[in-house]
Scaffold this active site. Structure first.
Site, PDB file in Angstrom:
ATOM      1  N   PRO A  25       3.427  -8.335  20.038  1.00  0.00           N
ATOM      2  CA  PRO A  25       2.646  -7.387  20.843  1.00  0.00           C
ATOM      3  C   PRO A  25       2.979  -5.920  20.622  1.00  0.00           C
ATOM      4  O   PRO A  25       2.232  -5.044  21.064  1.00  0.00           O
ATOM      5  CB  PRO A  25       2.955  -7.818  22.289  1.00  0.00           C
ATOM      6  CG  PRO A  25       4.173  -8.679  22.224  1.00  0.00           C
ATOM      7  CD  PRO A  25       4.230  -9.258  20.847  1.00  0.00           C
TER       8      PRO A  25
ATOM      9  N   ASN B 245      -9.292   7.180  -2.126  1.00  0.00           N
ATOM     10  CA  ASN B 245      -9.211   6.187  -3.213  1.00  0.00           C
ATOM     11  C   ASN B 245     -10.598   5.860  -3.775  1.00  0.00           C
ATOM     12  O   ASN B 245     -10.741   5.542  -4.944  1.00  0.00           O
ATOM     13  CB  ASN B 245      -8.498   4.878  -2.851  1.00  0.00           C
ATOM     14  CG  ASN B 245      -8.127   4.747  -1.421  1.00  0.00           C
ATOM     15  OD1 ASN B 245      -8.772   5.338  -0.569  1.00  0.00           O
ATOM     16  ND2 ASN B 245      -7.100   3.981  -1.138  1.00  0.00           N
ATOM     17  N   CYS B 246     -11.604   5.957  -2.905  1.00  0.00           N
ATOM     18  CA  CYS B 246     -12.961   5.616  -3.355  1.00  0.00           C
ATOM     19  C   CYS B 246     -13.460   6.589  -4.429  1.00  0.00           C
ATOM     20  O   CYS B 246     -14.391   6.276  -5.176  1.00  0.00           O
ATOM     21  CB  CYS B 246     -13.922   5.611  -2.172  1.00  0.00           C
ATOM     22  SG  CYS B 246     -13.333   4.586  -0.828  1.00  0.00           S
TER      23      CYS B 246
ATOM     24  N   ASP C 158      -6.925  -3.074   4.665  1.00  0.00           N
ATOM     25  CA  ASP C 158      -7.014  -4.118   3.632  1.00  0.00           C
ATOM     26  C   ASP C 158      -5.990  -5.233   3.811  1.00  0.00           C
ATOM     27  O   ASP C 158      -6.142  -6.313   3.233  1.00  0.00           O
ATOM     28  CB  ASP C 158      -6.788  -3.496   2.246  1.00  0.00           C
ATOM     29  CG  ASP C 158      -7.940  -2.615   1.805  1.00  0.00           C
ATOM     30  OD1 ASP C 158      -8.917  -2.489   2.548  1.00  0.00           O
ATOM     31  OD2 ASP C 158      -7.851  -2.058   0.694  1.00  0.00           O
TER      32      ASP C 158
END
Ligand code: FAD
Length: 558
Positions: A280, A44-45, A287
């Site tokens: 648990p 995505n970057c 994000d």
């Protein structure tokens, strides 16, 4: 022994990392990744650079395919499969196949949530008009590219001047578009302290058509020719062929909330250091989770790829019975546009103030990124934030054309290791003329800050320059003043200072400046040893211009 069945929701940064690590630790586990999108493990970057045509092939952004997961890792990936509910009583997730809408249940022994964060799309008038985009995944970037090409778009408005907004600005300018940025805050790059953001503003203003700061979008309209009109709260309007909304992201915590998992006050999923949720058997990473800021000890949302990857790995470790824990974040980040790099780590001035922490101080410096005598040295504008009482390093921000990320990475590591400005003074960093200086900017920052902690140099607060009533002394050479000076400052060049001390008041504090702070420090040492009360205006005239910009005018509307 029965095989452990791990179901992972979301197959990109956190989810894919978790899955691959799980397999490395447990050859027998059944691992299933469910993702509602078309792709898993994509970069995505890199999306802004795909929109900008810097990255031309979409395939370059696909880091691992469904087939690779199966063949190399024996992991089952089901794309276009959305998890719509978690049945915690029977340990199942309810899944909907996006294309057929068929629903089914999938059992788990351990469930990992890595659903990410979605771009904010505020309910403004006209928000759903065609041509208004957000950027989260590959289909978004394909849509933007297609829109630009099919409409021959040449004007874009970017709403939001943060990381993604500025990366998009650079990429759209790269494609030949005229770009306007509208940002609600008074500064670009809101995570930076305002004066550091001014270095950014100047560069961005030089490359964009308009920069509208301190103004929010009020709505969108369609013009007669089908293009868009962006109207702002202050009454400006900007014509656009496309609009990119880059005003932040919201954690995708709906699934967890509806399942009754604990949600933090910032809307992210609450997890413990083992990335375990309040159930648990359920872990959450990336994000979508809230993380503890290790510097100011507060819960935060830090939507960055590094933490997501580290957390995915930790969740896998813990699921496989290993001892592993997430140490928190410092929000170390870097961003580049228009030839400038901006990076930061740890706490800023404003974050500390907001957290009610008062025991800190900041110093500024503007050294070259390498030795000045070697051609091509570029200044790095660097701010170091540290604890006043003991010199613990708290944060740093840097802006420049070269060598910025390296300095912030060193300081980030220093913060992680709990070191002080005295350690930065001593840091042994590599040096040759084309890479750095024998006294690296990191060493210099440490030395300047250490002088403050040792009591060898007091700092004057820049924010109180015009209200504190201090005597302002400028120790630069007369000819340097042609480039500007602080209103009301008296000029006595450093070399004349000893002879002209009688011109200085003994009943007022003297705040000293020069070009970058170096000569002012000498002046402070001279004067304090002669009984004057002196403070250094850290970073000198260069810092003054960032605090009090002379060209700070917002562009008007078209
Ligand atoms: P994501 O990578 O967003 O993955 C979440 C996945 O979960 C998505 O594929 C989604 O379809 C899927 N999903 C969500 N809900 C469900 C559901 N209910 N069922 C099934 N699937 C679901 N970070 C940096 O550190 N540096 C950068 O330069 C940088 N640049 C960025 C540029 C852009 C344009 C964007 C959008 C982000 C950037 N980031 C950057 C942020 C970084 O990409 C994220 O922090 C990281 O991807 C978060 O990983 P994640 O696993 O939490 O979520």
């Amino acid at each position: 022994m029965t095989k452990k069945r791990v179901v992972i929701v979301g197959g990109v940064a956190g989810g894919a990392t978790c899955a691959a690590r799980l397999r490395r630790l447990d050859e027998d586990a059944e691992i299933v990744i469910l993702d509602r999108g078309y792709y898993v493990s994509f970069a995505n970057c890199g999306l802004p650079y795909f929109v900008g045509n810097v990255i031309q092939q979409e395939s370059k952004l696909l880091l691992a395919s469904k087939e690779l997961f199966r063949e190399r890792f024996n992991i089952e990936v089901r794309i276009r499969n959305e998890v719509i509910a978690i049945d915690r009583h029977s340990n199942h997730v309810v899944v909907r196949e996006v294309d057929s809408e068929r629903e089914y249940r999938e059992p788990y022994d351990a469930l990992v949530l890595s659903p990410g964060a979605s771009p904010i799309r505020p309910p403004l008038p006209g928000i759903d008009l065609p041509g208004i985009f957000t950027l989260r995944d590959l289909p978004d970037s394909e849509d933007i590219r297609e829109w630009i090409e099919s409409r021959n778009a040449h004007r874009a408005v970017i709403v939001g001047g943060g990381f993604i907004g500025l990366e998009m600005a650079e990429n759209l300018v790269h494609r030949g578009l005229e770009v306007t940025i509208v940002e609600m805050a008074d500064q670009l790059m809101p995570p930076l302290d305002a004066e550091m953001a001014d270095f950014v503003r100047r560069r961005v203003a030089a490359h964009t058509a308009h920069l509208q700061l301190g103004d929010g979008v009020a709505g969108f309209e369609q013009a007669g020719d089908g293009s868009l009109v962006v109207r702002t709260g202050r009454g400006a309007s900007f014509g656009a062929d496309l609009v990119i909304l880059a005003i932040g992201v919201r954690p995708e915590s709906k699934l967890a909330r509806e399942a009754g998992l604990e949600i933090g006050e910032r809307g992210g999923i609450r997890v413990d250091p083992q990335m375990r949720t309040s159930d648990p058997r359920i872990w959450a990473v990336g994000d979508a989770v809230e993380v503890k800021n290790r510097v100011i000890d507060q819960w935060e949302l830090v939507p960055l790829a590094g933490p997501a990857n580290r957390q995915g790995r930790i969740a896998a470790d813990v699921i496989c019975g290993r001892e592993s824990s997430f140490k928190g974040v410092q929000a170390t980040a870097v961003c580049g546009f228009f030839g400038l790099t901006v990076a930061l780590t740890g706490a800023t001035d404003k974050a500390l103030r907001q957290a009610g922490i008062g025991d800190f101080e900041s110093v500024y410096l503007h050294p070259g990124h390498h030795a000045g005598y070697y051609p091509g040295a570029k200044p790095i504008h660097l701010k170091l934030v540290f604890r006043r009482s003991d010199g613990l390093v708290l944060g740093a921000q840097a802006v420049g054309e070269d060598g910025v990320a390296r300095r912030i990475d060193v300081i980030s590591t220093a913060i992680q290791m709990g070191t002080t400005v005295f350690d930065l003074e001593e840091a042994e960093l590599c040096y040759a003329p084309q890479y750095g200086s024998a006294k690296d900017p990191v060493n210099l920052a440490g030395m300047i800050a250490a002088n403050v902690v040792r009591g060898d140099a007091d700092l004057a607060p820049w924010g109180e320059l015009h209200t504190a009533g201090a005597f302002l002394l400028d120790v630069r050479e007369v000819e340097e003043l042609r480039g500007g000076y602080i209103d009301g400052a008296v000029n006595i060049p450093l070399r004349q200072l000893r002879a002209r001390m009688n011109e200085l008041p003994r009943d007022r504090e003297i705040w000293v400046n020069c070009r970058v702070g170096h000569r002012a420090y000498y002046a402070c040492r001279i004067l304090s040893q002669h009984g004057f009360r002196v403070c250094n205006l850290s970073g000198g005239y260069r810092t003054y211009r960032a605090w009090y910009p002379e060209d700070r005018v917002d562009h008007g509307a078209t």
